[in-house]
Design a protein around this motif. Structure first.
Motif, PDB file in Angstrom:
ATOM      1  N   ASN A  91       0.849  -1.193   0.000  1.00 20.93           N
ATOM      2  CA  ASN A  91       0.000   0.000   0.000  1.00 20.93           C
ATOM      3  C   ASN A  91       0.884   1.243   0.000  1.00 20.93           C
ATOM      4  OD1 ASN A  91      -2.367   1.613   0.469  1.00 20.93           O
ATOM      5  ND2 ASN A  91      -1.630   1.847   2.568  1.00 20.93           N
ATOM      6  N   SER A  92       0.565   2.200  -0.859  1.00 23.91           N
ATOM      7  CA  SER A  92       1.310   3.461  -0.859  1.00 23.91           C
ATOM      8  C   SER A  92       0.398   4.549  -1.402  1.00 23.91           C
ATOM      9  CB  SER A  92       2.574   3.353  -1.722  1.00 23.91           C
ATOM     10  OG  SER A  92       2.246   3.460  -3.096  1.00 23.91           O
ATOM     11  N   ALA A  93       0.957   5.736  -1.552  1.00 19.91           N
ATOM     12  CA  ALA A  93       0.170   6.838  -2.094  1.00 19.91           C
ATOM     13  C   ALA A  93      -0.260   6.556  -3.527  1.00 19.91           C
ATOM     14  CB  ALA A  93       0.990   8.127  -2.027  1.00 19.91           C
ATOM     15  N   ALA A  94       0.468   5.682  -4.212  1.00 26.90           N
ATOM     16  CA  ALA A  94       0.121   5.349  -5.602  1.00 26.90           C
ATOM     17  C   ALA A  94      -0.978   4.309  -5.686  1.00 26.90           C
ATOM     18  CB  ALA A  94       1.372   4.861  -6.337  1.00 26.90           C
ATOM     19  N   GLY A  95      -1.458   3.843  -4.572  1.00 25.13           N
ATOM     20  CA  GLY A  95      -2.527   2.858  -4.595  1.00 25.13           C
ATOM     21  C   GLY A  95      -2.154   1.584  -3.857  1.00 25.13           C
ATOM     22  N   VAL A  96      -2.937   0.577  -4.110  1.00 21.30           N
ATOM     23  CA  VAL A  96      -2.738  -0.718  -3.464  1.00 21.30           C
ATOM     24  C   VAL A  96      -2.435  -1.756  -4.537  1.00 21.30           C
ATOM     25  CG1 VAL A  96      -3.738  -2.431  -1.900  1.00 21.30           C
ATOM     26  CG2 VAL A  96      -4.420  -0.027  -1.707  1.00 21.30           C
ATOM     27  N   VAL A  97      -1.419  -2.550  -4.307  1.00 20.52           N
ATOM     28  CA  VAL A  97      -1.037  -3.606  -5.246  1.00 20.52           C
ATOM     29  C   VAL A  97      -1.162  -4.950  -4.545  1.00 20.52           C
ATOM     30  CG1 VAL A  97       0.934  -4.670  -6.424  1.00 20.52           C
ATOM     31  CG2 VAL A  97       0.453  -2.244  -6.732  1.00 20.52           C
ATOM     32  N   ALA A  98      -1.807  -5.882  -5.208  1.00 21.47           N
ATOM     33  CA  ALA A  98      -1.872  -7.261  -4.731  1.00 21.47           C
ATOM     34  C   ALA A  98      -1.150  -8.135  -5.735  1.00 21.47           C
ATOM     35  CB  ALA A  98      -3.325  -7.714  -4.574  1.00 21.47           C
ATOM     36  N   VAL A  99      -0.295  -9.027  -5.252  1.00 26.76           N
ATOM     37  CA  VAL A  99       0.411  -9.952  -6.139  1.00 26.76           C
ATOM     38  C   VAL A  99      -0.002 -11.376  -5.803  1.00 26.76           C
ATOM     39  CG1 VAL A  99       2.368  -8.406  -6.411  1.00 26.76           C
ATOM     40  CG2 VAL A  99       2.426 -10.135  -4.606  1.00 26.76           C
ATOM     41  N   GLY A 100       0.001 -12.212  -6.799  1.00 25.50           N
ATOM     42  CA  GLY A 100      -0.397 -13.603  -6.565  1.00 25.50           C
ATOM     43  C   GLY A 100      -0.591 -14.320  -7.868  1.00 25.50           C
ATOM     44  N   SER A 101      -1.703 -15.002  -7.979  1.00 24.58           N
ATOM     45  CA  SER A 101      -1.925 -15.804  -9.181  1.00 24.58           C
ATOM     46  C   SER A 101      -3.404 -15.851  -9.516  1.00 24.58           C
ATOM     47  CB  SER A 101      -1.397 -17.232  -8.984  1.00 24.58           C
ATOM     48  OG  SER A 101      -2.046 -17.867  -7.911  1.00 24.58           O
ATOM     49  N   LEU A 102      -3.677 -15.997 -10.801  1.00 23.64           N
ATOM     50  CA  LEU A 102      -5.036 -16.161 -11.306  1.00 23.64           C
ATOM     51  C   LEU A 102      -5.041 -17.422 -12.156  1.00 23.64           C
ATOM     52  CD1 LEU A 102      -7.919 -15.313 -12.077  1.00 23.64           C
ATOM     53  CD2 LEU A 102      -6.920 -13.825 -13.839  1.00 23.64           C
ATOM     54  N   GLU A 103      -5.798 -18.417 -11.696  1.00 25.05           N
ATOM     55  CA  GLU A 103      -5.842 -19.696 -12.402  1.00 25.05           C
ATOM     56  C   GLU A 103      -4.441 -20.227 -12.663  1.00 25.05           C
ATOM     57  OE1 GLU A 103      -8.629 -20.912 -12.452  1.00 25.05           O
ATOM     58  OE2 GLU A 103     -10.020 -19.224 -12.410  1.00 25.05           O
ATOM     59  N   ASP A 104      -3.619 -20.180 -11.651  1.00 20.74           N
ATOM     60  CA  ASP A 104      -2.283 -20.756 -11.692  1.00 20.74           C
ATOM     61  C   ASP A 104      -1.304 -19.950 -12.539  1.00 20.74           C
ATOM     62  OD1 ASP A 104      -0.588 -22.587 -10.601  1.00 20.74           O
ATOM     63  OD2 ASP A 104      -0.873 -24.086 -12.169  1.00 20.74           O
ATOM     64  N   GLU A 105      -1.681 -18.775 -12.995  1.00 18.18           N
ATOM     65  CA  GLU A 105      -0.758 -17.900 -13.693  1.00 18.18           C
ATOM     66  C   GLU A 105      -0.481 -16.707 -12.807  1.00 18.18           C
ATOM     67  OE1 GLU A 105       0.736 -17.857 -16.769  1.00 18.18           O
ATOM     68  OE2 GLU A 105       0.120 -19.937 -17.113  1.00 18.18           O
ATOM     69  N   ALA A 106       0.767 -16.275 -12.788  1.00 21.05           N
ATOM     70  CA  ALA A 106       1.116 -15.122 -11.961  1.00 21.05           C
ATOM     71  C   ALA A 106       0.291 -13.910 -12.381  1.00 21.05           C
ATOM     72  CB  ALA A 106       2.603 -14.821 -12.094  1.00 21.05           C
ATOM     73  N   MET A 107      -0.049 -13.077 -11.430  1.00 23.78           N
ATOM     74  CA  MET A 107      -0.861 -11.908 -11.737  1.00 23.78           C
ATOM     75  C   MET A 107      -0.593 -10.815 -10.689  1.00 23.78           C
ATOM     76  SD  MET A 107      -2.853 -10.406 -13.744  1.00 23.78           S
ATOM     77  CE  MET A 107      -3.175 -11.793 -14.847  1.00 23.78           C
ATOM     78  N   ILE A 108      -0.727  -9.578 -11.163  1.00 27.04           N
ATOM     79  CA  ILE A 108      -0.654  -8.428 -10.268  1.00 27.04           C
ATOM     80  C   ILE A 108      -1.916  -7.599 -10.494  1.00 27.04           C
ATOM     81  CG2 ILE A 108       0.581  -6.300  -9.717  1.00 27.04           C
ATOM     82  CD1 ILE A 108       3.166  -7.654 -10.465  1.00 27.04           C
ATOM     83  N   TRP A 109      -2.508  -7.151  -9.415  1.00 29.63           N
ATOM     84  CA  TRP A 109      -3.684  -6.289  -9.504  1.00 29.63           C
ATOM     85  C   TRP A 109      -3.360  -4.954  -8.853  1.00 29.63           C
ATOM     86  CZ3 TRP A 109      -3.790 -11.413  -8.165  1.00 29.63           C
ATOM     87  CH2 TRP A 109      -4.589 -12.272  -8.926  1.00 29.63           C
ATOM     88  N   TRP A 110      -4.017  -3.931  -9.350  1.00 25.36           N
ATOM     89  CA  TRP A 110      -3.839  -2.594  -8.779  1.00 25.36           C
ATOM     90  C   TRP A 110      -5.205  -2.004  -8.453  1.00 25.36           C
ATOM     91  CZ3 TRP A 110      -5.767   2.147 -10.457  1.00 25.36           C
ATOM     92  CH2 TRP A 110      -5.303   3.271  -9.761  1.00 25.36           C
ATOM     93  N   SER A 111      -5.247  -1.237  -7.402  1.00 28.83           N
ATOM     94  CA  SER A 111      -6.465  -0.534  -7.019  1.00 28.83           C
ATOM     95  C   SER A 111      -6.070   0.797  -6.393  1.00 28.83           C
ATOM     96  CB  SER A 111      -7.258  -1.362  -6.004  1.00 28.83           C
ATOM     97  OG  SER A 111      -8.314  -0.599  -5.470  1.00 28.83           O
TER      98      SER A 111
END
Lengths: 731, 173
Positions: free
Chosen positions: A442-462
């Motif tokens: 979490n930072s001033a630029a938003g929130v980042v979640a890292v992990g996987s989607l259906e066994d593929e690496a993925m990064i999400w931003w909010s």
């Protein structure tokens, strides 16, 4: 209708049928117990060197020297192979950077003119192009300051014969030798093996000294191999030709520089004190061996004696006479070849290292705690893995929400609250998807979640952990065979770390939405965690898989993620066993890292990284050089007050660190540490959901947020349904 | 309630456990391996049962000097450690980046009952008690050691569990 009285019988019958289908219970793995005892108590071979001699050392080398991953031509080693000399020395005299996997050497000595470095080591069969099990080695030696840096590495020969599919090399090791010529004589005494060890060619400086009885004279002394920071053993005896240490008539005094002594005996006794500080004592009724291990300053010391010569009290009294040179009164003078004169009234060289709670406000012991279980419980299993305050001022908890029983799908939930009592859930993902979040930043630029989607690496931003979008990565194929383990944020952006194919990997994003791979070739392995130093630089830790044994990996990256640095060798965390750095926490301008430590053989039998309950703590001031934090108390030790594992809830707090977790008494408490090593419990045990945590449910708290004067913790209730909770502690 | 198993728990561990060699320790824990394996299989939920047992044994071996027969039985102590290791193994598995594959549930087509399915609807503590006593084959005393509660609490929890299961396990014509 089936009679209700039969429910008990029905359950018994179902249970009996289930048990009847179970395979037989495994036999106790005695070797695993022994390895665990060794890995927790002794660096590589420390105890073996003390007790069993060189043959055992070579035997252990056999165990840990297994073939390289994915290279069938790499032979294992054994102690009984024929002696062969590899005369194919490194080209040129020195300054040759290693160009292959490093191999550690067992002995090093200099020629009389001090210009030829002679190395012995255990390796594969001498190289022959038609022998797929042969291995060629080269070596380099370079004088750096007062130190001679030496490396042996395996030379790649593309024309070497290849084993047919399904074939393997015999598990035979060969005694190998290499000579390296130096352009100038080396006049120092300290040799650094770039594979991770320090050797002394002669008596090192800063040796501690003992006040021994008059007739006990120094009879021999030597460097002890396989030490990341260097160890020196002095043998004292009344006899000119003493027996081995621990036998009647011999006393070994071992000093490890800036590291624990890594010596242990047979049966550990209750804790004792040396000069007011904790020490460890072992006895052996069978042969009378006594082993005492303690700290003096930053050095680990050990005495190996026999009860025929010293009582326990006498041994402790002897240990209390140990002084480092700078703490010794210059009069009378001390000769290394003579017994040390008594100094009756001398005080300890260093103050006690006992834990201190200085700077710890008393109010933490008196917090009033309440548990909130809604909306964290329900038909789906959930856990609270993280807590933070977002830019909007909300407390945000996050964690997985999953059907653990039959569906096998999972989502990530973000729960928002203004006060900690009322929570609102936002899901990342849709029903039926399989989404995992391994970390959130979490930072001033938003929130980042890292992990996987259906066994593929993925990064999400909010922008606020409310609405989410998938991030993009450059190149577009950037997530192929990738896993992302952790993410951290500084003022310039986010850094995510993990593994891609078989290598450590990292990605940087200034805004959290578009990412690019950074760091170049970071080497074989996995980065497991990342954090931020006070100056904005990132520190990423993990495991380096480029050698036979897996070593801790540590990289520092510039604040914009563009420049990466790592020490070629980090002796404090290298060794013949596996050392996996899994977590890193910043505190007081420094870093604390938690490493899982286990035998390489065990990892190979697991066909991957085994993670068990053998833990070590390391500290660093810069994220580059790491030092094992302490021998006592060490995570995973029977006498460690706070149980630590890779999901422990620890945060920087004041001058030190604050943790929530269970002690060896299985009671969950707050803990404080000024140095990351010595942990003090704060107040009474925490009643999770109003009850003491059952023994089955220890280690169920994963998140800790310091929110002004109050604390918020998160975890799960430890039950089979994985119901989450948060607890709020307020003054 | 299996009174026979309870009686076995009265057996105290040898006072020399703290000084036992790994081989001696292995012999001492031998009688309890079956229950440890069953408990691991029930609680680890998809993790490697044998690895959980070995890790529990290793941990018990490292902590053997802490075992106090006056505070509880050896089997209860071992089973509590096994439960803790099973739980850790399960969590580690759940957090891996691979899809979770649920273990196959037991079916009882002949009775048109699905006991395994039914117990998933119990409260967590009720289910834990049922898993320990009926499936892992622990006694009430051993279940109490795992749940860190009294025998009376175990019995009342089991009674509540059976009551809750009744509507799901009743056969209707």
């Amino acid at each position: 209708v089936k009679p209700t009285d039969d429910i008990d019988q029905l359950l018994h019958e179902a249970g009996s049928r289930w048990r009847a289908r179970q395979p037989a219970a495994p036999e106790p793995d005695v070797a695993r117990m022994r390895r665990a005892a060794t890995t927790i108590s002794a660096v590589p071979l420390g105890r073996l060197l003390v007790g069993f001699g060189t043959a055992a050392v070579i035997l252990v080398l056999l165990i840990v020297s297994l073939p390289n991953r994915g290279d069938p031509a790499r032979p294992a080693t054994s102690p009984s192979g024929p002696l062969a000399t590899n005369a194919a020395l490194s080209p040129g005299p020195t300054q040759v950077a290693p160009k292959g996997p490093l191999t550690w050497f067992e002995t090093v000595r200099l020629s009389e003119d001090r210009r030829t470095v002679h190395l012995t080591f255990t390796g594969g069969a001498p190289y022959s192009a038609d022998n797929p099990c042969s291995v060629d080695y080269a070596a380099s030696a370079e004088v750096v300051g007062s130190v001679l840096e030496v490396a042996i590495w395996e030379v790649d020969h593309p024309d070497r014969a290849v084993l047919p599919p399904g074939a393997g090399c015999p598990a035979i090791g060969y005694a190998r030798e290499l000579d390296v010529q130096l352009p100038q004589p080396f006049t120092g005494y300290e040799v650094h093996d770039l594979a991770g060890y320090v050797h002394f060619l002669s008596r090192p400086d800063n040796l501690a000294q003992l006040q021994l009885p008059e007739e006990w004279l120094l009879r021999s002394e030597e460097t002890l191999s396989e030490s990341p920071t260097g160890r020196w053993r002095q043998t004292y005896s009344p006899h000119e030709d003493p027996p081995g240490g621990g036998r009647p008539g011999a006393l070994d005094f071992i000093q490890a520089f800036n590291a624990p002594a890594y010596v242990e005996g047979t049966f550990e006794q209750p804790a004792v004190e040396v000069n007011g500080s904790a020490a460890r004592l072992w006895t052996s009724p069978e042969d009378g061996e006594l082993v005492l291990v303690w700290r003096l300053g930053t050095d680990g010391l050990a005495l190996v004696a026999n009860e025929q010569d010293f009582s326990l009290d006498e041994l402790i009294a002897l240990a209390e006479t140990a002084r480092l040179p700078d703490a010794i009164d210059p009069e009378p003078s001390v000769s290394p070849d003579a017994s040390i004169s008594p100094q009756p009234s001398a005080s300890p060289a260093v103050p006690s290292a006992s834990p201190s709670s200085d700077g710890l406000p008393a109010h933490l012991a008196d917090l009033d705690w309440r548990t909130v279980t809604q909306p964290f419980t329900g038909p789906l299993g959930s856990q609270v893995l993280g807590l933070f305050r977002n830019e909007g001022g909300n407390i945000v908890a996050w964690g997985p929400e999953q059907e653990v029983g039959d569906g096998g799908y999972a989502m990530v939930s973000f729960w928002h609250s203004r006060d900690g009592d009322e929570w609102r859930e936002v899901k990342l993902g849709d029903w039926g998807q399989f989404i995992r979040a391994t970390d959130v930043a979490n930072s001033a630029a938003g929130v980042v979640a890292v992990g996987s989607l259906e066994d593929e690496a993925m990064i999400w931003w909010s922008p606020d952990a409310e609405s989410w979008q998938q991030a993009t990565v450059t190149p577009a194929s950037g997530w192929s065979r990738t896993s992302i383990a952790a993410v951290a944020a500084n003022e310039q952006g986010f850094l995510a770390v993990g593994r891609q194919r078989r290598s450590m990997a990292a990605w940087f994003s200034a805004d959290g939405r578009s990412w690019r791979q950074v760091g170049g070739d970071l080497g074989a392995g996995t980065l497991h965690d990342v954090t931020v130093l006070p100056d904005g630089r990132f520190v990423a830790v993990g495991v380096d898989e480029s050698r036979r044994d897996w070593d801790a990996a540590s990289w520092t990256a510039s604040a914009d993620g563009s420049e990466w640095r790592s020490r070629e060798s980090n002796r404090a965390v290298a060794g013949p066993n596996d050392e996996l750095l899994l977590r890193v926490w910043p505190y007081r301008g420094g870093l604390l890292a938690l490493a899982n430590h286990h035998d390489t053989e065990e990892r190979i039998s697991c066909q991957g990284p085994c993670i068990d309950d053998s833990w070590r703590l390391y500290t660093s001031t810069d994220g580059s050089r790491w030092q094992e934090a302490a021998e006592i108390p060490e995570a995973g030790r029977p006498n460690a007050p706070l149980e630590l594992w890779e999901y422990s809830a620890i945060v920087a707090w004041g001058e030190g660190l604050l943790a929530v977790g269970a002690g060896t008494d299985w009671q969950v408490r707050l803990w404080y540490s000024a140095d990351g090593v010595s942990w003090e419990p704060i107040g009474e045990q925490l009643l999770v959901n109003g009850e003491p945590a059952p023994g089955y449910q220890i280690d169920t708290i994963y998140a800790l947020l310091v929110d002004g004067e109050r604390l918020i913790v998160g975890g799960d209730l430890g039950d089979l349904d994985l119901d989450g909770f948060v607890m709020i502690g307020e003054p | 309630v299996d009174i026979t198993l309870d009686a076995n728990l009265v057996k105290q561990a040898p006072s020399g456990l703290a000084a036992a060699t790994p081989e001696e320790f292995g012999s001492e824990v031998g009688p309890y391996l079956g229950k440890m394996a069953n408990l691991a299989a029930r609680l680890a939920d998809g993790a490697d049962r044998d690895d959980v047992v070995q890790e529990a044994l290793t941990r018990a071996w490292l902590k053997r000097s802490e075992f106090d027969p006056a505070r509880g039985s050896l089997s209860g102590w071992l089973l509590a450690i096994t439960a803790d290791q099973a739980r850790k193994a399960r969590l580690r598995r759940l957090r891996r980046k691979v899809p979770y594959v649920a273990p196959r549930r037991e079916e009882s087509p002949d009775q048109r009952l699905d006991v395994e399915l039914a117990i998933h609807h119990l409260s967590p503590r009720q289910r834990l008690a049922v898993e320990c006593l009926y499936f892992a084959g622990l006694s009430v005393l051993e279940t109490a050691a795992v749940m860190r509660c009294s025998e009376g609490t175990v019995k009342s929890t089991l009674a509540d569990a059976r009551k809750a299961l009744r509507p799901r396990l009743e056969l209707r014509p």
